[in-house]
Design a protein around this motif. Structure first.
Motif, PDB file in Angstrom:
ATOM      1  N   TYR A 108      -8.926 -10.320   1.334  1.00 37.15           N
ATOM      2  CA  TYR A 108      -9.067  -8.924   1.737  1.00 37.15           C
ATOM      3  C   TYR A 108     -10.505  -8.416   1.618  1.00 37.15           C
ATOM      4  O   TYR A 108     -10.819  -7.362   2.178  1.00 37.15           O
ATOM      5  CB  TYR A 108      -8.159  -8.029   0.889  1.00 37.15           C
ATOM      6  N   ARG A 113     -10.004  -6.892   5.393  1.00 35.61           N
ATOM      7  CA  ARG A 113      -8.639  -6.697   5.866  1.00 35.61           C
ATOM      8  C   ARG A 113      -8.097  -5.414   5.249  1.00 35.61           C
ATOM      9  O   ARG A 113      -8.304  -5.152   4.063  1.00 35.61           O
ATOM     10  CB  ARG A 113      -7.759  -7.892   5.483  1.00 35.61           C
ATOM     11  N   ASN A 153      -4.366  -1.740  -4.715  1.00 36.57           N
ATOM     12  CA  ASN A 153      -3.968  -3.140  -4.719  1.00 36.57           C
ATOM     13  C   ASN A 153      -5.038  -3.956  -5.431  1.00 36.57           C
ATOM     14  O   ASN A 153      -6.219  -3.895  -5.064  1.00 36.57           O
ATOM     15  CB  ASN A 153      -3.796  -3.664  -3.289  1.00 36.57           C
ATOM     16  N   GLY A 186      -5.525 -11.103  -2.492  1.00 33.22           N
ATOM     17  CA  GLY A 186      -4.469 -10.258  -3.016  1.00 33.22           C
ATOM     18  C   GLY A 186      -3.327 -11.084  -3.550  1.00 33.22           C
ATOM     19  O   GLY A 186      -3.385 -12.314  -3.655  1.00 33.22           O
ATOM     20  N   VAL A 208      -4.911  -2.693   4.309  1.00 41.19           N
ATOM     21  CA  VAL A 208      -3.506  -2.667   3.924  1.00 41.19           C
ATOM     22  C   VAL A 208      -2.910  -1.384   4.479  1.00 41.19           C
ATOM     23  O   VAL A 208      -3.359  -0.284   4.143  1.00 41.19           O
ATOM     24  CB  VAL A 208      -3.342  -2.726   2.395  1.00 41.19           C
ATOM     25  N   GLU A 209      -1.919  -1.524   5.313  1.00 35.72           N
ATOM     26  CA  GLU A 209      -1.301  -0.359   5.928  1.00 35.72           C
ATOM     27  C   GLU A 209      -0.458   0.397   4.908  1.00 35.72           C
ATOM     28  O   GLU A 209       0.317  -0.195   4.155  1.00 35.72           O
ATOM     29  CB  GLU A 209      -0.425  -0.772   7.112  1.00 35.72           C
ATOM     30  N   SER A 210      -0.653   1.710   4.880  1.00 39.28           N
ATOM     31  CA  SER A 210       0.128   2.579   3.999  1.00 39.28           C
ATOM     32  C   SER A 210       0.965   3.510   4.864  1.00 39.28           C
ATOM     33  O   SER A 210       0.440   4.469   5.444  1.00 39.28           O
ATOM     34  CB  SER A 210      -0.802   3.394   3.089  1.00 39.28           C
TER      35      SER A 210
END
Length: 384
Positions: free
Chosen positions: A154, A193, A54, A148, A195-197
């Motif tokens: 983030y 922060r 990202n 982002g 980022v959920e994958s």
């Protein structure tokens, strides 16, 4: 007689060694011929859907420059940003103050947030000058939030930058090596922060091939089903493969590790010739073929040579010196003979056939386009 018998034995032994060596060479060649096409790991051919990087971006200030910062009269946003930062730190600048700063520069900070990164980990950042700073060498980036695409922060970047260039100037002369207006800060940002994958939360995983190809997708499905059993993988189209994942999250990591290590022989790519119209570069893959054709190619060159001719009169004549230009124009045309390009079934044959024309890469671009138009080039022609 004994000497003759001994020499016969030696000759017989040499023939046996020669036959054995020849037999070994034949077996080795047969083994190479029987080798299948080169296989690659599925990790190198596909990626897991949802596991991605990202991009992050931020705006900040760099201080501590050695008089090579922004010219504040030409970059007012640098002064405005500095006033806002000082106001947050409790320093009030009187309105209308004309700050002549030389050690501050406005910069853009970019970074890439890798998948599965957690708060507290560090990532590298790239710093680039936004104004007219001469050099960012020796500067320190102040705390800069990195956002982002959704506008959320983030990561926070701060630190001393590494510039891979050098330069000096004096009295109008300037020497510079590499780029001075951008650099990199290793581990310069702290992730705030995550980022959920998602990985198979619904019981399925999606593998995406890097290049869409029905043959490669089917071969990947067959290889996965041979390793894990029939019905484990299904090709949805030429790019996406659906894989049934284990129900327990703890088993998915090992499952994906085994899938990524599976060897798959990709299908042969389509015949393609890529031409860079700006540089004249021509690149073709191994599947390119040509048919027999006749090509006439000639180079036309025009050379113009201009020389000044000075006419100076006699000193007693009272005339003026006259400067005239004399030009010589030469036109030459080389080649032009009709050449037969034999068809070839391999890349080496294609290269040999094109080399018979004696054309340079720039001329080869036009020749390949003409061969494609008449149907002699059995490949897809792409111009970039």
């Amino acid at each position: 007689m004994q000497t003759l018998a001994t020499s016969l034995k030696r000759h017989s032994r040499k023939m046996q060694v020669g036959v054995t060596s020849g037999l070994r060479l034949c077996l080795l060649l047969a083994a190479f011929i029987a080798l299948p096409s080169q296989a690659e790991r599925l990790k190198d051919l596909a990626s897991i859907q949802g596991v991605r990087d990202n991009p992050l971006i931020g705006y900040g200030l760099m201080v501590g420059l050695d008089g090579s910062g922004d010219q504040t009269m030409q970059t007012p946003f640098t002064t405005q940003s500095l006033n806002n930062m000082l106001g947050q730190l409790g320093v009030t600048v009187p309105p209308g103050t004309n700050m002549q700063l030389k050690n501050v520069a406005a910069v853009m900070v970019t970074a890439t947030l890798p998948p599965f990164v957690r708060p507290g980990q560090t990532i590298d950042v790239t710093v680039s000058s936004l104004g007219n700073a001469k050099s960012l060498r020796g500067g320190t980036l102040l705390m800069t939030p990195l956002k982002g695409a959704d506008g959320q922060v983030y990561a926070l970047a701060q630190g001393n930058m590494v510039v891979g260039g050098a330069g000096a100037s004096a009295n109008g002369s300037k020497v510079q090596i590499n780029q001075l207006s951008s650099g990199r800060i290793p581990a310069g940002a702290i992730v705030e922060r995550a980022v959920e994958s998602p990985l198979g939360g619904d019981g399925t995983l999606m593998l995406e091939l890097n290049t869409s190809d029905f043959g490669t997708a089917q071969k990947a499905v067959d290889a996965i089903n041979r390793s894990f059993g029939p019905g484990t993988a299904t090709a949805l189209d030429a790019r996406v493969i659906q894989v049934n994942a284990p129900a327990r999250p703890a088993e998915r990591v090992g499952f994906l590790a085994r899938i990524e290590s599976i060897d798959v022989a990709p299908a042969q790519a389509i015949a393609k010739v890529v031409i860079n119209a700006r540089t004249g570069s021509v690149v073709m893959n191994q599947a390119v073929k040509i048919n027999d054709c006749a090509v006439a190619h000639g180079n036309l060159s025009v050379v113009i040579n201009t020389e000044p001719v000075i006419s100076q009169p006699n000193p007693l004549a009272g005339g003026e010196t006259v400067v005239a230009q004399r030009s010589q124009i030469e036109i030459s045309q080389g080649g032009g003979a009709l050449q037969v390009v034999r068809g070839g079934a391999s890349l080496s044959d294609v290269i040999k056939g094109l080399n018979t024309l004696g054309a340079n890469p720039q001329d080869l671009v036009s020749i390949l386009q003409a061969m494609k138009a008449v149907g002699c080039l059995r490949a897809e022609l792409e111009i970039i």
